[in-house]
Motif scaffolding. Structure first.
Motif: not given
Length: 246
Positions: A39-44
Motif C-alpha cells: 500500500d505504501a508503494v501504491a501511494r508513492y
C-alpha cells in the motif's frame, strides 16, 4: 487495435516528457521486518503521478481516478531507503491514459508499476474526454500507442475463497468518498504478511466500481500466490491478484 491496459512494463520513452521525484521509506511505510508495504508503494506511485501533473501545469491535475494497476517488486525497498521515482505516459484512449513508473532505491530496491487512470470531471464525477492540453503534454512520450479500458481479472470470487476481516477504516476514504486506490493495496499486504508470502512478486488490482468501507473481503491462497475480491455481498468492487516471482 488498442492494447490491454496496465499489463506491460514498457521502457523509458525515446522522446517526450518524463518526471522524476524522490521519496524516503519511512516508519509508516514498512512492515515489522522493515520492508516497504504494497500500500505504501501504491501511494508513492499515486503521489508522483499527481506531482507530475501539477508540475506540468495540467488544468485538471486532480481529476483522475485509477481503474487498474500492476506493481512488480523485484527487490523490496526498506526502511530509510532513498527512492528515485520516474514516471511517464505510455498510451491513452478516449478518457483514460496509461502511466508507467520506475522506482529505484539507494540500497538496491527495484520496483515497477503501471496504471490506467481515467480522467473525470471533478464536479460531476463522470469520465471526461482527454483534451488537446493532455496530448500536448504527454502525447510525444506515448508515441501513438493506444490502450483500452478493459478489465482482465475475474470478478467472480472463487468458490474456494474464504472470508477475512475487513482491513479498511474511515480514514481510508478519499475526497471522492470512496476507498482510496493506495489504501486498497493494504488488503494485498495483509494477505502477504499473514501467509508469509514473498514480497518479490507481481500484483494486479482492478477497481470495478467505487469501494466503500463497509464491505466484504474474500481470499483464496495457494502455492501460486493469492486472489482476493472486495465489495458488497454479491457485488465485487475490487479484484486483487498476487503472484510471487519465480
Amino acid at each position: 487495435m488498442s492494447e490491454l491496459p496496465a499489463t506491460e512494463l514498457l521502457p523509458l520513452p525515446a522522446a517526450g516528457r518524463t518526471f522524476t521525484a524522490e521519496r524516503t521509506a519511512r516508519l509508516g511505510d514498512v512492515d515489522p521486518n522493515g520492508a516497504v508495504r504494497l500500500d505504501a508503494v501504491a501511494r508513492y506511485l499515486q503521489d508522483v503521478a499527481t506531482d507530475d501533473a501539477l508540475d506540468a501545469g495540467f488544468s485538471n491535475a486532480m481529476g483522475w481516478l485509477v481503474r487498474r494497476s500492476l506493481i512488480r517488486v523485484a527487490t523490496p525497498a526498506v526502511l530509510n531507503e532513498r527512492l528515485e521515482l520516474t514516471t511517464f505516459c505510455t498510451g491513452f484512449g478516449r478518457s483514460w491514459a496509461e502511466r508507467r513508473t520506475t522506482v529505484r532505491g539507494a540500497n538496491g530496491a527495484e520496483i515497477d508499476g503501471v496504471s490506467l487512470w481515467v480522467q473525470i470531471d471533478v464536479e460531476s464525477g463522470r469520465p471526461a474526454r482527454l483534451t488537446d492540453e493532455f496530448v500536448e503534454v504527454y502525447g510525444e512520450a506515448a508515441a501513438g500507442r493506444t490502450v483500452s479500458s478493459k478489465f482482465s481479472l475475474d470478478r467472480s470470487p472463487s468458490p474456494d475463497a474464504s472470508p477475512m476481516p475487513n482491513p479498511f477504516r474511515a480514514t481510508d476514504l478519499d475526497v471522492f468518498g470512496h476507498l482510496n486506490n493506495a489504501a486498497q493495496w493494504a488488503l494485498a499486504d495483509v494477505v502477504v504478511q499473514q501467509h508469509g508470502l514473498s514480497r518479490a512478486g507481481i500484483g494486479e488490482i482492478e477497481f470495478v466500481t467505487a469501494s466503500q468501507v463497509e464491505g466484504e473481503a474474500l481470499v483464496v491462497v495457494g502455492e501460486a500466490g493469492f486472489d482476493a475480491w472486495y465489495g458488497a455481498v454479491g457485488a465485487t468492487s475490487t479484484v486483487l491478484r498476487w503472484r510471487p516471482l519465480t
